[in-house]
Design a protein around this motif. Sequence first.
Motif, mmCIF file in Angstrom:
data_model
loop_
_atom_site.group_PDB
_atom_site.id
_atom_site.type_symbol
_atom_site.label_atom_id
_atom_site.label_comp_id
_atom_site.label_asym_id
_atom_site.label_seq_id
_atom_site.Cartn_x
_atom_site.Cartn_y
_atom_site.Cartn_z
ATOM 1 N N GLU A 132 0.870 -1.183 0.000
ATOM 2 C CA GLU A 132 0.000 0.000 0.000
ATOM 3 C C GLU A 132 0.901 1.224 0.000
ATOM 4 O O GLU A 132 1.817 1.324 0.825
ATOM 5 N N VAL A 133 0.669 2.144 -0.923
ATOM 6 C CA VAL A 133 1.551 3.301 -1.069
ATOM 7 C C VAL A 133 0.742 4.587 -1.118
ATOM 8 O O VAL A 133 -0.473 4.579 -1.365
ATOM 9 N N SER A 134 1.447 5.663 -0.889
ATOM 10 C CA SER A 134 0.903 7.002 -1.116
ATOM 11 C C SER A 134 1.795 7.656 -2.165
ATOM 12 O O SER A 134 2.999 7.828 -1.945
ATOM 13 N N LEU A 135 1.208 7.989 -3.316
ATOM 14 C CA LEU A 135 1.957 8.592 -4.418
ATOM 15 C C LEU A 135 1.466 10.018 -4.597
ATOM 16 O O LEU A 135 0.322 10.237 -5.008
ATOM 17 N N ASN A 136 2.285 10.963 -4.204
ATOM 18 C CA ASN A 136 1.878 12.378 -4.210
ATOM 19 C C ASN A 136 0.581 12.561 -3.421
ATOM 20 O O ASN A 136 -0.281 13.362 -3.791
ATOM 21 N N GLY A 137 0.413 11.780 -2.349
ATOM 22 C CA GLY A 137 -0.767 11.891 -1.505
ATOM 23 C C GLY A 137 -1.924 11.034 -1.950
ATOM 24 O O GLY A 137 -2.941 10.954 -1.246
ATOM 25 N N LEU A 138 -1.837 10.384 -3.108
ATOM 26 C CA LEU A 138 -2.901 9.516 -3.607
ATOM 27 C C LEU A 138 -2.659 8.088 -3.141
ATOM 28 O O LEU A 138 -1.562 7.555 -3.308
ATOM 29 N N SER A 139 -3.698 7.473 -2.580
ATOM 30 C CA SER A 139 -3.561 6.106 -2.078
ATOM 31 C C SER A 139 -3.711 5.109 -3.209
ATOM 32 O O SER A 139 -4.583 5.248 -4.069
ATOM 33 N N ALA A 140 -2.876 4.076 -3.190
ATOM 34 C CA ALA A 140 -2.977 3.001 -4.173
ATOM 35 C C ALA A 140 -2.403 1.737 -3.544
ATOM 36 O O ALA A 140 -1.583 1.801 -2.618
ATOM 37 N N THR A 141 -2.863 0.590 -4.018
ATOM 38 C CA THR A 141 -2.355 -0.695 -3.547
ATOM 39 C C THR A 141 -1.803 -1.450 -4.742
ATOM 40 O O THR A 141 -2.495 -1.634 -5.747
ATOM 41 N N LEU A 142 -0.535 -1.879 -4.628
ATOM 42 C CA LEU A 142 0.168 -2.543 -5.719
ATOM 43 C C LEU A 142 0.330 -4.017 -5.369
ATOM 44 O O LEU A 142 0.640 -4.354 -4.222
ATOM 45 N N SER A 143 0.156 -4.881 -6.335
ATOM 46 C CA SER A 143 0.229 -6.318 -6.076
ATOM 47 C C SER A 143 0.966 -7.017 -7.210
ATOM 48 O O SER A 143 0.668 -6.795 -8.389
ATOM 49 N N ARG A 144 1.938 -7.884 -6.831
ATOM 50 C CA ARG A 144 2.678 -8.663 -7.848
ATOM 51 C C ARG A 144 2.883 -10.087 -7.344
ATOM 52 O O ARG A 144 3.169 -10.305 -6.157
ATOM 53 N N GLU A 145 2.735 -11.018 -8.246
ATOM 54 C CA GLU A 145 3.023 -12.410 -7.907
ATOM 55 C C GLU A 145 4.530 -12.612 -7.857
ATOM 56 O O GLU A 145 5.285 -11.997 -8.613
ATOM 57 N N ILE A 146 4.968 -13.512 -6.961
ATOM 58 C CA ILE A 146 6.392 -13.830 -6.856
ATOM 59 C C ILE A 146 6.705 -14.973 -7.816
ATOM 60 O O ILE A 146 6.008 -15.985 -7.835
ATOM 61 N N SER A 147 7.733 -14.781 -8.604
ATOM 62 C CA SER A 147 8.126 -15.805 -9.560
ATOM 63 C C SER A 147 9.605 -16.115 -9.378
ATOM 64 O O SER A 147 10.426 -15.198 -9.246
ATOM 65 N N GLU A 148 9.928 -17.390 -9.384
ATOM 66 C CA GLU A 148 11.335 -17.793 -9.261
ATOM 67 C C GLU A 148 12.048 -17.698 -10.601
ATOM 68 O O GLU A 148 13.272 -17.667 -10.664
ATOM 69 N N THR A 149 11.292 -17.665 -11.678
ATOM 70 C CA THR A 149 11.907 -17.716 -13.005
ATOM 71 C C THR A 149 12.015 -16.353 -13.662
ATOM 72 O O THR A 149 12.850 -16.151 -14.527
ATOM 73 N N SER A 150 11.165 -15.424 -13.260
ATOM 74 C CA SER A 150 11.193 -14.118 -13.917
ATOM 75 C C SER A 150 10.845 -13.012 -12.931
ATOM 76 O O SER A 150 9.927 -13.153 -12.128
ATOM 77 N N GLY A 151 11.618 -11.912 -13.001
ATOM 78 C CA GLY A 151 11.300 -10.753 -12.162
ATOM 79 C C GLY A 151 10.465 -9.746 -12.916
ATOM 80 O O GLY A 151 10.273 -8.630 -12.457
ATOM 81 N N LEU A 152 9.984 -10.136 -14.108
ATOM 82 C CA LEU A 152 9.248 -9.196 -14.952
ATOM 83 C C LEU A 152 7.757 -9.462 -14.896
ATOM 84 O O LEU A 152 7.051 -9.387 -15.910
ATOM 85 N N GLN A 153 7.253 -9.774 -13.725
ATOM 86 C CA GLN A 153 5.839 -10.068 -13.560
ATOM 87 C C GLN A 153 5.001 -8.797 -13.727
ATOM 88 O O GLN A 153 5.468 -7.692 -13.446
ATOM 89 N N PRO A 154 3.741 -8.934 -14.195
ATOM 90 C CA PRO A 154 2.867 -7.755 -14.283
ATOM 91 C C PRO A 154 2.496 -7.252 -12.882
ATOM 92 O O PRO A 154 2.822 -7.885 -11.870
ATOM 93 N N MET A 155 1.803 -6.134 -12.828
ATOM 94 C CA MET A 155 1.396 -5.551 -11.541
ATOM 95 C C MET A 155 -0.098 -5.240 -11.593
ATOM 96 O O MET A 155 -0.600 -4.710 -12.587
ATOM 97 N N ASP A 156 -0.791 -5.608 -10.513
ATOM 98 C CA ASP A 156 -2.190 -5.240 -10.350
ATOM 99 C C ASP A 156 -2.241 -3.999 -9.460
ATOM 100 O O ASP A 156 -1.584 -3.960 -8.412
ATOM 101 N N ILE A 157 -3.021 -3.003 -9.869
ATOM 102 C CA ILE A 157 -3.090 -1.750 -9.101
ATOM 103 C C ILE A 157 -4.543 -1.462 -8.742
ATOM 104 O O ILE A 157 -5.438 -1.521 -9.605
ATOM 105 N N PHE A 158 -4.751 -1.136 -7.482
ATOM 106 C CA PHE A 158 -6.075 -0.744 -6.995
ATOM 107 C C PHE A 158 -5.995 0.694 -6.507
ATOM 108 O O PHE A 158 -5.068 1.065 -5.778
ATOM 109 N N GLY A 159 -6.951 1.507 -6.883
ATOM 110 C CA GLY A 159 -6.971 2.897 -6.442
ATOM 111 C C GLY A 159 -7.591 3.014 -5.064
ATOM 112 O O GLY A 159 -8.794 3.214 -4.950
#
Length: 638
Positions: A73-100
Amino acid sequence: MTRFEPTLIVKRLVVERREAVVYDERFHAGVNVVRGENSSGKSTVLNFIFYGLGGDLSDWSAVARLCSRVIVEVSLNGLSATLSREISETSGLQPMDIFGGAYDDAKSAPRSEWLRFPYKGGASRESFSQALFKLMGVPEVSSDLSGHITMNQILRLLYADQLSPVEQIFRVMPFDRADLRDTVGRLLCGAYDSTVYDNEQRVRELDKEFDTVNGQLRSLFSVLGKADQGFTYDWIDAQRSVLERERVEIGNAIQIAERAFYTLEKKDKLTLVQQEKSYKEVQRIQASLLKAKHDRDALALAIADSAGFLRALNNKLEALQDSSTVAQHIGAVRFESCPSCYAVLDLETPHACHLCKTPFDSEQTKGRIAGLILTTGLQIRQSEMLQARREEKYTILESQIRAMESSWKEASRRLASIQSLPSSTERERLRELHRRSGYLQRQAEDIEQKAQLAETIRALSDRKNALQSEIYKLKSDNEGLRAQQEARMAAAYTSISTEIKKLLILDLRRQDIFEDPQSVSFTFSDNKITVDDENYFSASSRAILRSSFFLGFFAAATKNPFFRHPRFCMIDSHENMGVEAIRSQNFQLQMLRISRESKVEHQIIYATAMIEPELEDDSYTVGAFSTSDDKTVGIKMV
């Protein structure tokens, strides 16, 4: 507390193993200390944050590999957002799910309210780095040399980890490039203006078009140089006049011959068959032409409508990015009467909107704004792609219409010619006249083609001059912008160096040159830092110097609003780098000093096994002291 933009604050970190939560801790603005024994998982926590914010990471610890998802959970310039990424052993280039919104709201929100962003963007889908940059107000940076700047590249200058070589500045990564590091450094120092890149891109496009136009003109002049005459407008007009006079004479001769023929009162039925066939051909082409024009006009309306929609979306995006600031100011406005009916309003209830009196939650409002910014950004990207397709189709239709009009004219001329064909013994005379008339018609068409060629040359020459003027202006503008950027970069270097020197002077007396350094120099492209032109120190001093660079960069950003550094810094523990406890604790006091001196919103996350006693306070620490038996992540290895 004042907020510089961009500002990034980690508010909560949650790590899941399948459906179970194995780590859940809240962070706060200011100093955050993750403390515990060696090998108790402190670095794992910092790596989770780095990955959750968009860093590239696939080399996980044994415990981390058992986890399935990182949620931040982050605050970006005061805006709240929640970032989510799956953990992968094979790749660090996983997509990201973002909730406002905040994590608690994200847990109960339907899946449709989450937006998934890939690691790499495309024409129709922006990457999660582009989405986060939009929320932080950071310009998209891209060039042929450096490619797209990602969150991973930004985080390499915000996270001083343990595994990177202490003599280097950036967090280590394979296939690293000097120009990429220089671009990232310039961006965070606020010495990058996207206008320069946009202008360079435009100049490249214009140069390419200029070469094409110039090549077309050379080809035309090469062909015209072999012709017997020039293609001036005067020569074309003279040729037109000669042909027109002869066509009038032939037309008169045909009329005379036809009158003579019709006095014989004979008819030829075959001529009527040819007339009907030619007439149907004209009708067919005319129908196709009308349909194509109708499609083109409808498409033109759609393009105009979409252009208006795109303008509205861009205005909406700008308004949303300003809405957080506006909401803060409007919150202080109190309405004593209704602005519509002027009736006296009731006393306000706690946590209610001053105007409509409905329950008000500022965090939810910030979350909704973040979600709207992300959704609007996606709409703009997709609308621009559709608009480009419409414009391409419009160009094709225009070309088809011109070809149809030419065919229609030819078919009409053929029909007119057949309608006047004779069908008697006088036909030889008339046929000869019609053949001559047809020849003149082709001559006239040839003249019109030459007129079009002359118009093409004029248009190409005008375009060439316009391209030269625009290229010159853009290059001139960029020279001025680059001079401004260099001045900004010099100011940033001076400010960072001053902060680093202060940190070295306040270090314990372990490295002589640190006691009174005359100069601290660094270059992002070379990825190194020197003190008085020296860079060979003991391992512990190099560790202190590297951490001082990250902290000094952070301190300079909290004092200068022009930096695009997000006022966020993570430093992993010094213990494994040979730094003695008392020296590490002294560095922690400097970290606390910088935080206390800061007048703007900021965050420092620090991991250590040797916490300075003054920092052993709930306002500075995160979670409990972890041990070998009670590690940071709630998974026991067997």
